[in-house]
Design a protein around this motif. Structure first.
Motif, short mmCIF file in Angstrom:
data_model
loop_
_atom_site.label_atom_id
_atom_site.label_comp_id
_atom_site.label_asym_id
_atom_site.label_seq_id
_atom_site.Cartn_x
_atom_site.Cartn_y
_atom_site.Cartn_z
N THR A 1 7.10 11.34 -1.96
CA THR A 1 8.18 10.72 -2.73
C THR A 1 8.09 9.21 -2.65
O THR A 1 8.44 8.51 -3.62
CB THR A 1 9.55 11.20 -2.23
OG1 THR A 1 9.68 10.94 -0.83
CG2 THR A 1 9.73 12.69 -2.49
N ALA A 2 7.62 8.67 -1.53
CA ALA A 2 7.46 7.22 -1.42
C ALA A 2 6.43 6.70 -2.40
O ALA A 2 6.58 5.61 -2.97
CB ALA A 2 7.07 6.84 0.01
N ARG A 3 5.37 7.46 -2.62
CA ARG A 3 4.34 7.06 -3.58
C ARG A 3 4.87 7.06 -5.02
O ARG A 3 4.40 6.29 -5.86
CB ARG A 3 3.13 7.99 -3.49
CG ARG A 3 2.28 7.77 -2.24
CD ARG A 3 1.07 8.69 -2.24
NE ARG A 3 0.21 8.44 -1.09
CZ ARG A 3 -1.11 8.24 -1.17
NH1 ARG A 3 -1.71 8.23 -2.34
NH2 ARG A 3 -1.81 8.04 -0.08
N LEU A 4 5.84 7.94 -5.30
CA LEU A 4 6.41 8.02 -6.64
C LEU A 4 7.50 6.98 -6.88
O LEU A 4 7.85 6.68 -8.02
CB LEU A 4 6.99 9.41 -6.90
CG LEU A 4 5.99 10.56 -7.03
CD1 LEU A 4 6.74 11.88 -7.15
CD2 LEU A 4 5.08 10.36 -8.23
N GLN B 1 0.84 -1.19 0.00
CA GLN B 1 0.00 0.00 0.00
C GLN B 1 0.87 1.24 0.00
O GLN B 1 1.92 1.28 0.66
CB GLN B 1 -0.91 0.01 1.24
CG GLN B 1 -1.96 -1.07 1.22
CD GLN B 1 -2.91 -0.91 0.04
OE1 GLN B 1 -3.41 0.18 -0.21
NE2 GLN B 1 -3.13 -2.00 -0.69
N PRO B 2 0.48 2.29 -0.75
CA PRO B 2 1.30 3.50 -0.79
C PRO B 2 1.36 4.18 0.57
O PRO B 2 0.45 4.06 1.39
CB PRO B 2 0.57 4.37 -1.82
CG PRO B 2 -0.83 3.85 -1.84
CD PRO B 2 -0.73 2.38 -1.58
N ALA B 3 2.47 4.89 0.77
CA ALA B 3 2.64 5.60 2.03
C ALA B 3 1.54 6.64 2.21
O ALA B 3 1.07 7.24 1.24
CB ALA B 3 4.01 6.27 2.06
N ALA B 4 1.14 6.85 3.45
CA ALA B 4 0.11 7.85 3.72
C ALA B 4 0.69 9.24 3.59
O ALA B 4 1.85 9.49 3.92
CB ALA B 4 -0.43 7.64 5.14
N LEU B 5 -0.12 10.16 3.06
CA LEU B 5 0.30 11.55 2.94
C LEU B 5 -0.11 12.31 4.19
O LEU B 5 -1.23 12.18 4.67
CB LEU B 5 -0.36 12.19 1.71
CG LEU B 5 0.05 11.63 0.34
CD1 LEU B 5 -0.74 12.33 -0.74
CD2 LEU B 5 1.53 11.80 0.10
N SER B 6 0.83 13.10 4.70
CA SER B 6 0.53 13.89 5.89
C SER B 6 1.46 15.08 5.95
O SER B 6 2.47 15.15 5.26
CB SER B 6 0.69 13.04 7.16
OG SER B 6 2.03 12.62 7.32
N GLY B 7 1.11 16.04 6.80
CA GLY B 7 1.94 17.21 7.01
C GLY B 7 1.55 18.38 6.13
O GLY B 7 0.64 18.30 5.31
N ARG B 8 2.26 19.48 6.29
CA ARG B 8 1.98 20.70 5.54
C ARG B 8 2.35 20.52 4.07
O ARG B 8 3.18 19.68 3.72
CB ARG B 8 2.77 21.85 6.14
CG ARG B 8 4.26 21.62 6.11
CD ARG B 8 5.04 22.70 6.84
NE ARG B 8 6.44 22.33 6.91
CZ ARG B 8 7.39 23.11 7.42
NH1 ARG B 8 7.08 24.30 7.90
NH2 ARG B 8 8.65 22.70 7.46
#
Length: 570
Positions: free
Chosen positions: A80-83, A25-32
């Motif tokens: 970047t992990a998703r890419l 599963q792709p890494a979760a996106l979080s943060g600003r």
């Protein structure tokens, strides 16, 4: 330092690879939300990268089709992990300020080198070649006579159809010595002012114009205008003139008001130079946040290594593109007082954001200082009025093509001209900058501070006034070479209805072949501690008068270039 061949991406659609049930599963996106640069893989299209960015949760800000570079915003964690693993993406990295107009040795952000005097005080021709005379302040511009522009202009003063791009922090198109040769229609500003960075630290300060985009004829720092004046200030009986006083100046701004250069604007400016048909581009900046961009320096984190590889590939692709389009790329060698083939340790990177520097040993085989160590760069070192190599100037066989007047405040030890303003280079000074820096008052009169710095003023009968300041640096040397390159194109280029053209390789051959040899000094090791520098500045000259590591093939020579250059085109 060798530059690996950098392949240019072929525009061919490669579908973004979507995760399947069998993949993690792709890494979760979080943060600003922050800004990223994403570079296409060799053979991948920009459209494929755009699709990948959007699929990964990013928002596209801008793209460059020629290089395959995409700027996007996305949450700071997980993007970047998703890419990773997407075949369309070569590299993705957080966007950083990647360039700084040379303002000090070793990558310092101060103006300690260029403003040392301030610190001390605190083809077939369509028509015959045009000629030109000299201007009143030219007697103070020793660089013009050093490169024999005064003689060259009696035969060839340049052709208006020859376009010289200034990739810098802006050009004051209203300056009375710049305006006659300023090509407003072709000029572009590829930057947007950034008042504060993502951490709230001031970058450019308050925006001067609505939308935070300066017009393409504005310079809020003075650096680009000084460069432009040396190249092509008009010879019109007023003020000062440039090396090639009849050619056109095109502002292709890629730098912020602060002096920092971000990747996307720089790449956009470089590729625009090719698309717009510019003949010569002067690049007096170096790449930040890394003084040297290293592929795998053990002192850097994997993320930092990836960022540096992205910078090298992107700038390399842009320079290859401009070269194929016929642009001669003239680059200042840098103010780090080092042999670029034997680089000093780097203790100043990454210098953006502030507070992240760490010591690094630089491997000459895997680290590049850009753009001087990019493909097709014509590197220029700096000398003073006695022809002594300037203390601050980088040197070395690997990247040095020619030398030129760049100013040397400490030249002339033991004489009356030691540590005088006149040892530096006089050129155009924007009125707004002179006012901000206290060199003139609100009425336009030179202040005592301005007088101490040698600031000059010239006025026309209608009351229009121009201002001029002294600076020094390899940034001042490269525009002398750019001016001579423009004269070479004017004299030997092929003229068509659409403009003038002469291949960059031919321009280089004439520039180097007609350079005036300068022999190594005696003794060959120069002791700069005698002028108050640290022993680290000491340098040893190697080679012959025809080719050495201080002056390359010698000083650019405008007169020889326009009278004897044809034999180097055979």
């Amino acid at each position: 330092m060798t530059v690996a061949a950098l392949a240019v991406p072929v525009v061919a659609a490669l579908a973004a690879v979507a995760p399947t049930a069998a993949t993690a599963q792709p890494a979760a996106l979080s943060g600003r939300a922050v800004e990223y640069n994403v570079l296409s893989s060799e053979g991948a299209s920009v459209d494929a990268v755009v699709a990948a960015v959007r699929a990964a949760g990013g928002t596209v800000v801008s793209t460059n089709q020629a290089v395959g570079l995409v700027t996007a915003t996305a949450p700071e964690n997980g993007f970047t992990a998703r890419l990773a693993g997407n075949r369309a993406v070569d590299t993705a990295a957080r966007s950083k300020a990647i360039g700084q107009a040379p303002r000090g040795a070793g990558g310092a952000k101060s103006k300690s080198v260029e403003e040392e005097s301030k610190a001390a005080r605190a083809g077939k021709r369509a028509q015959p070649a045009a000629t030109a005379g000299m201007d009143p302040l030219d007697s103070l511009a020793w660089g013009l006579s050093a490169v024999r522009s005064d003689l060259a202009r009696t035969k060839q003063a340049g052709d208006k159809r020859v376009k010289v791009g200034v990739l810098d922090t802006g050009v004051d198109g209203s300056h009375p010595d710049i305006a006659p040769n300023f090509d407003r229609a072709l000029s572009r500003n590829f930057t947007r002012d950034i008042p504060f960075d993502e951490n709230g630290v001031e970058v450019d300060g308050p925006c001067e114009y609505r939308g935070c985009v300066d017009p393409a004829d504005v310079d809020n720092g003075g650096h680009g205008t000084h460069v432009a004046g040396t190249i092509a200030a008009a010879a019109d009986g007023f003020g000062i003139s440039g090396v090639a006083p009849n050619v056109s100046i095109v502002n292709i701004r890629g730098g912020q008001d602060s002096g920092s250069f971000f990747l996307q604007p720089v790449v956009d400016a470089m590729t625009y130079a090719g698309d717009a048909g510019l003949d010569v581009v002067n690049m007096s900046f170096y790449v930040d946040p890394w003084l040297f961009n290293c592929a795998n320096n053990p002192a850097d984190t994997p993320e930092q290594q990836s960022e540096q590889r992205l910078i090298v590939r992107s700038i390399g692709r842009a320079m290859e593109y401009a070269h194929r389009k016929g642009v001669s790329q003239v680059v200042s060698l840098g103010n780090g007082h080092m042999d670029l083939g034997k680089p000093l340790p780097d203790n100043t990177s990454p210098n953006f954001p502030v507070g992240n520097t760490h010591p690094r040993t630089i491997d000459n085989a895997t680290c590049l200082s850009l753009p001087i160590e990019g493909p097709h760069a014509i590197g220029v070192s700096s000398y003073g009025p006695s022809q002594a190599k300037a203390d601050y100037s980088n040197y070395g066989f690997e990247r040095l093509s020619v030398s030129a007047p760049g100013g040397y405040f400490r030249d002339g030890l033991g004489t009356d001209w030691y540590r005088t303003n006149e040892n530096q280079i006089l050129s155009a000074y924007p009125r707004n900058v002179a006012l901000t820096e206290g060199a003139i008052d609100a009425a336009g009169n030179i202040t005592p501070d301005g007088e101490a710095l040698g600031v000059q003023k010239a006025c026309k009968a209608d009351g229009t006034c121009g201002y001029y300041q002294y600076l020094q640096g390899t940034s001042m040397a490269s525009p002398h070479a750019s001016g001579v390159a423009a004269l070479i194109v004017s004299q030997y280029g092929d003229y068509t209805r659409s403009g003038v053209s002469l291949s960059p390789d031919k321009v280089r051959k004439v520039l180097e072949g007609t350079a005036a040899p300068i022999a190594c000094p005696t003794p060959r090791t120069v002791d700069y501690t005698l002028v108050g520098r640290a022993a680290e500045f000491n340098a040893t000259c190697e080679g012959t008068p025809q080719l050495n590591n201080f002056y390359g093939h010698g000083s650019v020579d405008a007169w020889s270039a326009v009278t004897n250059g044809r034999k180097y085109l055979r």
